[in-house]
Design a protein around this motif. Sequence first.
Motif, short mmCIF file in Angstrom:
data_model
loop_
_atom_site.label_atom_id
_atom_site.label_comp_id
_atom_site.label_asym_id
_atom_site.label_seq_id
_atom_site.Cartn_x
_atom_site.Cartn_y
_atom_site.Cartn_z
N UNK A 261 45.37 48.84 66.25
CA UNK A 261 45.34 50.30 66.11
C UNK A 261 45.83 50.99 67.37
N UNK A 266 49.23 56.89 66.89
CA UNK A 266 49.14 57.91 65.85
C UNK A 266 49.65 57.47 64.48
N UNK A 269 46.83 55.90 62.77
CA UNK A 269 45.81 56.87 62.34
C UNK A 269 46.25 57.57 61.06
N UNK A 270 47.51 58.00 61.03
CA UNK A 270 48.01 58.69 59.84
C UNK A 270 48.03 57.75 58.64
N UNK B 15 43.95 64.81 66.83
CA UNK B 15 44.35 64.83 65.41
C UNK B 15 43.09 64.68 64.57
N UNK B 16 43.04 65.40 63.49
CA UNK B 16 41.80 65.52 62.72
C UNK B 16 42.00 65.09 61.27
N UNK B 25 38.01 62.40 64.43
CA UNK B 25 38.91 62.94 65.46
C UNK B 25 39.60 61.77 66.16
N UNK B 26 40.92 61.84 66.19
CA UNK B 26 41.69 60.82 66.91
C UNK B 26 42.18 61.42 68.21
#
Lengths: 304, 95
Positions: A261, A266, A269-270, B15-16, B25-26
């Motif tokens: 990860x 990002x 995460x997305x 980022x949420x 929350x990232x």
Amino acid sequence: MNVSDLDDADLARRLRQGCLFLETGPFISRIQTSIESVQAGIALLYAGFPVHDNAPFADFHVALTRPAGLRRWFRPQVNFLFDGWTPFKPLPLEQAFAMFEWGMNWCVVNHAHKYLVLHAAVVEKGGRALIMPAPPGAGKSTLCAALVASGWRLLSDELAIISPDSGQLLPLPRPVGLKNASIDVIRTRYPDIAIGQEALDTAKGTVAHMKPPGDSVASQQLMAMPGWVLFPRYREGSALALEPFSRAATLSRLVGNAFNFTVLGRPAFECLSRLVDDSGCYSLEYSSLDEALERLDKLEVSAS
Amino acid sequence: MRKTVWCVASDARLHWREWDGEVVLFHENSGNIHHLNLFAATAIRQLLEAPADSETLTERTASKLDLPVDDEARDGIEQLLTRLKTLGIARVAPS
């Protein structure tokens, strides 16, 4: 050409000479070994997997060798080599095939950063993947083995491989690792399914690997969309309990089970956020495999 | 005595994702994620809108969530700010 198309002598020669190019899911591995138990394990458990002649590229170059020296005679061992170096300490020779399997997992986890890789079993039905992250001892592999023996397609018993771009899951249907009591559970329930030689006294106890179903291997290039995330937990004597699981907690747990990860950042995460959006999220506590299988089959029907 | 004013770190990339009142929350800078309840998430969003001292942040957060401004809310904000500072997400605003 598949492994099963090679006779024993040809397979042994290719392995000895380090020219067995084995295709498992999105990866090609070049494998070298003279160890008979590994040759036998590959012949039995990888029978349906494609092999390539002189592949121009291999993702992983691995070898299993016996260390030289006196130990070779009075307490033989095996080394796993990746690109010529040994990332692990040697193990007893009787654990050679188990070490091969663990080493192959290690290769993916540490090098396949084109994909998001989670510690989870994945099976599929109707084009939708059931993703089962769980800590060791939760009954994940036993449940996974029972599901694939009951008609679900195996994507992986250990590694969920996700394309960060499409969010689809890539199959890596290598043999299913079984431990301790689960070996006899699966052997008794499904006597027609081949299970390889047991390795005793490993760090995980007794370990054996189940041959993946031919259909799963034949469709190893067929990706699946996420359908469900399930956190299974075997607890002796418990009643079956399938409960909705918070999506935010699901995302947190998926991140906790991701090997890379922080490498991907990002996009990971997305990707996992979309996966949670697109999935039913559940926890499952069970003691009866029959009840769990029946309930998960209903989940498949009701959600599609 | 001048009150300490807090703000979200200017370089924090946040980022949420929110589902059913729970937020993940990232924090891209650290690569960590944080599972937040609605109170904490609302407080951080308030802090993103404008720097605030802890009492003002408590009032704005409580107002947003229709909660009383009491000791529980004040303690919650104090603990959150301390934690956010440790994580590099919030810091004391320059005077």
